[in-house]
Design an enzyme around this catalytic site. Sequence first.
Site: not given
Ligand code: AMP
Length: 281
Positions: A37, A177, A187
């Site tokens: 994030h 990442v 998460s």
């Molecule tokens: P989430 O909180 O899982 O809904 O993710 C929020 C944003 O963070 C989304 O655009 C995800 O694709 C991005 N995101 C989550 N994990 C990663 C990661 N490991 N690398 C890059 N972006 C991420």
Amino acid sequence: MKIIRTIAEMQAWSDEKRRSGAVIAVIPTMGFLHDGHLSLIDTARKSGADAVVVTIFVNPTQFGPNEDFDKYPRDFERDAALCEGKKVDAVFAPSAEEMYPKDSSTWVVEEKLSRGLCAKTRPTHFRGVTTVVAKLFLATLPHLAVFGQKDGQQARIIKRMVRDLNFPIRIVISPIVREADGLARSSRNKYLSEEEHRNALSLSRGLGRLKAEIEAGETDLQRLLGGLRAEIEGANGVVDYVEAVDAETLEPISRIGGKMMFPVAAYFGKTRLIDNILVEK
Ligand code: AMP
């Protein structure tokens, strides 16, 4: 850093920033922030943002009835401190009641890219995503929005929604990442036992090998996908899908070439993980 709980206050904040000439970026998240994030914040700045808004909202409408909405990890204080450390300008963290009026009956539905891959096991997931992202856009009024390649299908669907509905918002997709051992940050990694975590490394290992094989000249898609599947299953993973698709349209491809994405989803114990790799040939 401003913490904002209501849509009206969020819109007023963004209106004022816009009047001052600032370029606003929004980064939608469900919180429990990690380095994945936080990297989106850096991408937003590099993409020209003057003011960065991180939204933190565990969106009920994108979880299916038997999914992990209730136990999805939450830690607002920690998230807010991490955002503060990254010099985020505002955190928008509305309640579910603020986001969804009780008798809310309007959805935003993308009907093509939202049908395959994750939608096969999560049929109502992307309808929840497109609806909440449209609502977050209208609350935060950004010039640009950053999404992670980690959720490759989601990012393409949002791009399509923005194009189809004329949102005046530039969508930037930021690279995946990973942890030092290769596991894509998520998460949901918190749910994994040590053994499951070790087994889940088969995802990044298998994807990395697949890319290396293509670069070395392998052209047999079925063999490549079969190898990836075998790697995951050999590590006690239960494969939901392994596919080869066009990186923009998400249409299945039948031969190696162009901009390709190889998305996978698999269960390790009860935890469903996704990962993908982009390959260009
Ligand atoms: P989430 O909180 O899982 O809904 O993710 C929020 C944003 O963070 C989304 O655009 C995800 O694709 C991005 N995101 C989550 N994990 C990663 C990661 N490991 N690398 C890059 N972006 C991420």
